[in-house]
Design an enzyme around this catalytic site. Structure first.
Site, mmCIF file in Angstrom:
data_model
loop_
_atom_site.group_PDB
_atom_site.id
_atom_site.type_symbol
_atom_site.label_atom_id
_atom_site.label_comp_id
_atom_site.label_asym_id
_atom_site.label_seq_id
_atom_site.Cartn_x
_atom_site.Cartn_y
_atom_site.Cartn_z
ATOM 1 N N ASP A 109 -0.126 -6.031 2.698
ATOM 2 C CA ASP A 109 0.190 -4.903 3.577
ATOM 3 C C ASP A 109 -0.546 -5.110 4.894
ATOM 4 O OD1 ASP A 109 1.555 -1.983 2.963
ATOM 5 O OD2 ASP A 109 0.110 -1.903 4.604
ATOM 6 N N CYS A 118 12.796 4.307 0.328
ATOM 7 C CA CYS A 118 12.865 5.737 -0.023
ATOM 8 C C CYS A 118 13.607 6.478 1.089
ATOM 9 C CB CYS A 118 11.469 6.320 -0.252
ATOM 10 S SG CYS A 118 10.313 6.093 1.123
ATOM 11 N N GLY A 144 1.025 2.000 -5.772
ATOM 12 C CA GLY A 144 1.603 2.392 -7.055
ATOM 13 C C GLY A 144 2.367 1.260 -7.713
ATOM 14 N N ALA A 150 0.830 -1.199 0.000
ATOM 15 C CA ALA A 150 0.000 0.000 0.000
ATOM 16 C C ALA A 150 0.873 1.261 0.000
ATOM 17 C CB ALA A 150 -0.919 -0.001 1.218
ATOM 18 N N PRO A 151 0.385 2.349 -0.631
ATOM 19 C CA PRO A 151 -0.951 2.554 -1.208
ATOM 20 C C PRO A 151 -1.154 2.030 -2.616
ATOM 21 C CG PRO A 151 0.293 4.580 -1.370
ATOM 22 C CD PRO A 151 1.178 3.595 -0.647
#
Length: 424
Positions: A253, A348, A237, A234-235
Site C-alpha cells: 500500500d 466497493c 482486512g 491497507a487497512p
C-alpha cells in the site's frame, strides 16, 4: 458557557458543511469538526446526526419546503440547522425540547424565529419521513434501475460484521457474542456494539470487516503456502483473511498511516505478512505471484450506507479519475502472475465504469464465481462476476455494494500439451 450538547450539534453542522461545500469525506472532516467535542458519546452523536442528514437530505428538505412560504436557498444556514434538528427528531428520536435547546443557538444573530416556526409547524403536523430515503438526483440517474433497491438498503444504518481468524469456530463465536452468521467465518452483531470490549478482540480471534468486503479474498481459497500479493492492502482486512487461509502474503500500500493500522492488526491477530509501503504504479516484485488480489482504489459509492457522504460528493470527475487509475493497476497486476495464477479484481463501488466496464478490458481467461462460493441470497451475474448492493440480503441486515471478478493467467501451450499427453 456552552449549553450541554451544543458542541456536538455544532460539530455535526461543520461535518455536513465540509461534505456538501468542500467535498470532504466525513472521516477527513472529523479531525477539525470534532476537535472541541469532549467525550466519545458526544463525538459519536455528532457523527450520527451528520450521517442521518446526509442519508435523508432530500426528504428533510422536502419537509422544510412544505412549511415555508418562500423557499430557503440551498446553502442557507437556517436550512442546514433545520435539517439537523429534524434528523434528530425523526431519525434519532431526540425529544423536541432538547432539539430546540441545542439547535436554535446555532443561529445566534440569525433568523432563529423562522427556524423555530418551521420546526414547530412540522412537529405539530407530526411530519414523517418516507420508508426509503430519496437519493440525490445525480446518484439516482447513474444507478438507473438499481436505484430503488439501493435506496431501500440505506433506510437503516448497517450492523457490525466480524471476520473470524478460524472459520471452523463460526458457530462457537456466534454463540459467545450473541450474533448471527451468514456464512463460515462471519458473525454479525447489532449496530453500536463497542468492539474493543467484545470477547476475542484482544486475542485477535476476529476483525471488523463488512460481509461483502470479505468475499474477494474468499474467492482465492486456501493458500497452502503459495504466494499472494494483496495490492492496495491497507487497512488490512483482506491481508488477514489471506494469511489465515495459509497464503504467504505480500501486503502493499502507498499509505504509511494506513499500513500502521495493518501492522497493528497483524500483531493483534498473530498473523504474518510481508508489509511493503510503495506506489503500485512504480513498484516491481522480485518474482511473480501465484495470485494477486487487487482491491482497487475507487469512489466507494458501495459503502453509502456506512458513509452517506458519497451520495453527495461523487460525480463524473471522481469516477473518471478512479477508472483511469484502476485500469493502470489492473494491467500491472495481471503482469505479475505466474502461469496458471489467479487475479481477483474488486471495488466497493456501484458505478459500472469501475466494475463491469473495467472487467471487460482484462484479457486473461475468466474464472467465473460459483454460487457455492457466496452467502445464501447472492448469485453470480451471467458473466460470472459478483455484484452486490445495499439492497441485497435486506432481511438479514444487508451488505455493502461491491463488484468482484476473477481470472486465471493461461499456462503456456506446451505445458498444457504435455499434461494432455500424460493423461492420454
Amino acid at each position: 458557557m456552552d449549553i450541554p450538547g451544543l458542541p456536538a450539534r455544532r460539530a455535526a453542522l461543520n461535518l455536513i458543511d465540509a461534505v456538501l461545500r468542500r467535498g470532504e469525506t466525513l472521516d477527513q472532516a472529523a479531525g477539525a469538526a470534532l476537535a472541541r467535542v469532549r467525550g466519545d458519546a458526544d463525538r459519536a452523536l455528532a457523527r450520527a446526526i451528520a450521517g442521518e442528514v446526509l442519508r435523508w437530505k432530500a426528504d428533510l428538505d422536502a419537509l422544510i419546503d412544505s412549511a415555508t412560504r418562500q423557499r430557503l436557498p440551498d446553502d442557507a444556514k437556517p436550512r442546514a440547522v433545520l435539517e439537523l434538528m429534524l434528523a434528530q427528531v425523526l431519525r434519532l428520536e431526540t425529544p423536541a425540547h432538547a432539539v430546540i435547546a441545542t439547535g436554535l443557538p446555532l443561529l445566534a444573530g440569525g433568523p432563529r424565529r423562522l427556524a423555530h416556526g418551521v420546526f414547530s409547524t412540522l412537529t405539530k403536523r407530526e411530519a414523517t419521513l418516507p420508508e426509503v430515503p430519496t437519493l440525490p438526483d445525480a446518484a439516482r440517474m447513474r444507478w438507473g434501475e438499481r436505484a430503488g433497491a439501493i435506496a431501500a438498503g440505506l433506510a437503516v444504518p448497517p450492523p457490525l460484521d466480524l471476520a473470524l481468524r478460524d472459520p471452523a469456530q463460526t458457530q462457537a463465536w456466534a454463540g459467545k457474542l450473541g450474533g448471527t452468521s451468514l456464512m463460515p467465518g462471519h458473525v454479525r452483531l447489532p449496530r453500536g456494539t463497542a468492539v474493543e470490549n467484545l470477547e476475542g478482540f484482544r486475542e485477535g480471534a476476529w476483525w471488523v470487516q463488512d460481509l461483502a468486503a470479505s468475499l474477494p479474498a474468499r474467492l482465492l481459497g486456501s493458500g497452502a503456502g503459495r504466494r499472494v500479493l494483496d495490492l492496495c492492502a491497507a487497512p488490512g482486512g483482506k491481508t488477514l483473511q489471506l494469511a489465515a487461509a495459509g497464503w504467504q502474503v505480500t501486503a502493499l500500500d502507498i499509505s504509511k498511516r494506513r499500513l500502521e493500522r495493518l501492522r497493528a492488526n497483524l500483531e493483534r491477530t498473530g498473523l504474518c505478512a510481508d508489509v511493503v509501503q510503495a506506489d503500485a504504479l512504480a513498484w516491481q516484485p522480485e518474482a511473480p505471484f501465484d495470485a494477486v488480489l487487487l482491491d482497487a482504489p475507487c469512489t466507494a459509492t458501495g459503502t453509502c450506507r456506512r458513509h452517506p457522504d458519497v451520495l453527495h460528493r461523487i460525480g463524473p470527475r471522481q469516477i473518471a479519475e478512479m477508472t483511469e487509475l484502476q485500469e493502470a493497476l489492473t494491467a500491472r497486476a495481471a503482469g505479475w502472475l505466474k502461469p496458471g495464477g489467479t487475479l481477483v479484481y474488486a471495488v466497493c463501488s456501484l458505478e459500472p465504469e469501475e466494475g463491469a466496464e473495467q472487467a471487460r478490458k482484462v484479457t486473461l481467461r475468466p474464472q467465473p464465481v460459483a454460487l457455492h462460493e457466496l452467502p445464501e441470497g447472492l448469485a453470480p451475474t451471467d458473466e460470472g462476476w459478483l455484484r452486490s448492493d445495499p439492497g441485497m440480503l435486506a432481511g438479514a441486515g444487508g451488505l455493502d455494494g461491491f463488484f468482484v471478478a476473477r481470472w486465471r493467467n493461461p499456462e503456456p501451450a506446451r505445458v498444457r500439451l504435455r499434461e494432455h499427453q500424460a493423461v492420454s
